[in-house]
Design an enzyme around this catalytic site. Sequence first.
Site, PDB file in Angstrom:
ATOM      1  N   LYS A   1       0.849  -1.202   0.000  1.00  0.00           N
ATOM      2  CA  LYS A   1       0.000   0.000   0.000  1.00  0.00           C
ATOM      3  C   LYS A   1       0.884   1.252   0.000  1.00  0.00           C
ATOM      4  O   LYS A   1       0.652   2.192  -0.756  1.00  0.00           O
ATOM      5  CB  LYS A   1      -0.941  -0.012   1.218  1.00  0.00           C
TER       6      LYS A   1
ATOM      7  N   GLN B   1      -4.451  -1.576   9.723  1.00  0.00           N
ATOM      8  CA  GLN B   1      -4.463  -2.901   9.112  1.00  0.00           C
ATOM      9  C   GLN B   1      -5.035  -3.939  10.084  1.00  0.00           C
ATOM     10  O   GLN B   1      -4.649  -3.984  11.252  1.00  0.00           O
ATOM     11  CB  GLN B   1      -3.038  -3.288   8.672  1.00  0.00           C
TER      12      GLN B   1
ATOM     13  N   ASP C   1     -10.816   3.144   4.448  1.00  0.00           N
ATOM     14  CA  ASP C   1     -11.188   1.726   4.347  1.00  0.00           C
ATOM     15  C   ASP C   1     -12.713   1.554   4.272  1.00  0.00           C
ATOM     16  O   ASP C   1     -13.205   0.493   3.909  1.00  0.00           O
ATOM     17  CB  ASP C   1     -10.689   0.966   5.593  1.00  0.00           C
TER      18      ASP C   1
HETATM   19  N1  GUN Z   1      -7.046  -6.790   6.329  1.00  0.00           N
HETATM   20  C1  GUN Z   1      -7.429  -7.489   5.247  1.00  0.00           C
HETATM   21  N2  GUN Z   1      -7.951  -6.663   4.322  1.00  0.00           N
HETATM   22  C2  GUN Z   1      -7.910  -5.422   4.836  1.00  0.00           C
HETATM   23  C3  GUN Z   1      -8.304  -4.145   4.348  1.00  0.00           C
HETATM   24  O1  GUN Z   1      -8.838  -3.974   3.243  1.00  0.00           O
HETATM   25  N3  GUN Z   1      -8.066  -3.093   5.187  1.00  0.00           N
HETATM   26  C4  GUN Z   1      -7.504  -3.241   6.408  1.00  0.00           C
HETATM   27  N4  GUN Z   1      -7.341  -2.162   7.158  1.00  0.00           N
HETATM   28  N5  GUN Z   1      -7.144  -4.411   6.890  1.00  0.00           N
HETATM   29  C5  GUN Z   1      -7.334  -5.496   6.103  1.00  0.00           C
END
Ligand code: GUN
Length: 292
Positions: free
Chosen positions: A52, A96, A119
Amino acid sequence: MQVLDGKKTSEDIKKEIAIEVQQMKENGEKVPHLAAVIVGNDGASLTYVGSKVRSCQQIGFDSTLVSLPETITEDELLAKIKELNEDDNLDGFIVQLPLPKHINEEKILLAIDPDKDVDGFHPTNFGKMALDMDTFIPATPFGIMQLLKRYNVDTVGKHTVVIGRSHIVGRPMSILMSRKGNPGDSTVTLTHSRTKNIEEFTKNADIIITALGVPNYLKADMVKDGVVVIDVGITRVADAAHPKGYVITGDVDFDGVSKKSSFITPVPGGVGPMTIAMLLQNTLLARKMRLK
Ligand code: GUN
């Protein structure tokens, strides 16, 4: 059979965003700034967050990686979130998931300012999504909608079967596919671990979206001819022959199912890269919203 190429589509989207960022720079405007919070040392989470942050750099966004120890207390993490909420220099941030067991995930998600919640996990944003209001759409479901849209997969009046009811993928996916529009306007069945005779649903599905995390779960004898298959599974399966010691494996037995499919996503190179592209798209949206 056509492969829905998430790698290429995500690159296209990133290029489109990079052009907008370049324009912002030329106008002397501030570029979007995303922060990613990671707690602990989970290998898969570190890989995703690293990706990311790298993607931000690739397209000209500012980015900040906030790495916190596994031992951090809930109060300390809440204090960090407050700081990020109040940081005027920051347009959006993510925490995350999953978080260590001693931290209440719900409490953390509730603490994030909905305007910075790129998110789309905060109840305010999730509720807006369910009510067809403009908001941040969770990145993985948003990426799937973009793939369907850009490959002109017709979903109107089709029977979509979603496997898995997680807050991150299955549940929002079921909402988005039932909303008005194309993609959308589907008749949706949301199946999960307590569903009986799941094959009865999958065999009658025009579109199957699996977010289960069980490698090679969906087999050719569980689907009908012409089915559209979206595989959200990304399980690390041990493989000594591979330099990393594992291979990323989807929920779908690709070799078997692809022979009966009209469209199918590969793993890797399908939904995964789209998730990152749509997080960037949400961050661009956050910057624009803050300008207004
Ligand atoms: N863990 C797995 N997928 C995601 C996501 O799209 N965002 C976040 N913050 N954590 C995740």
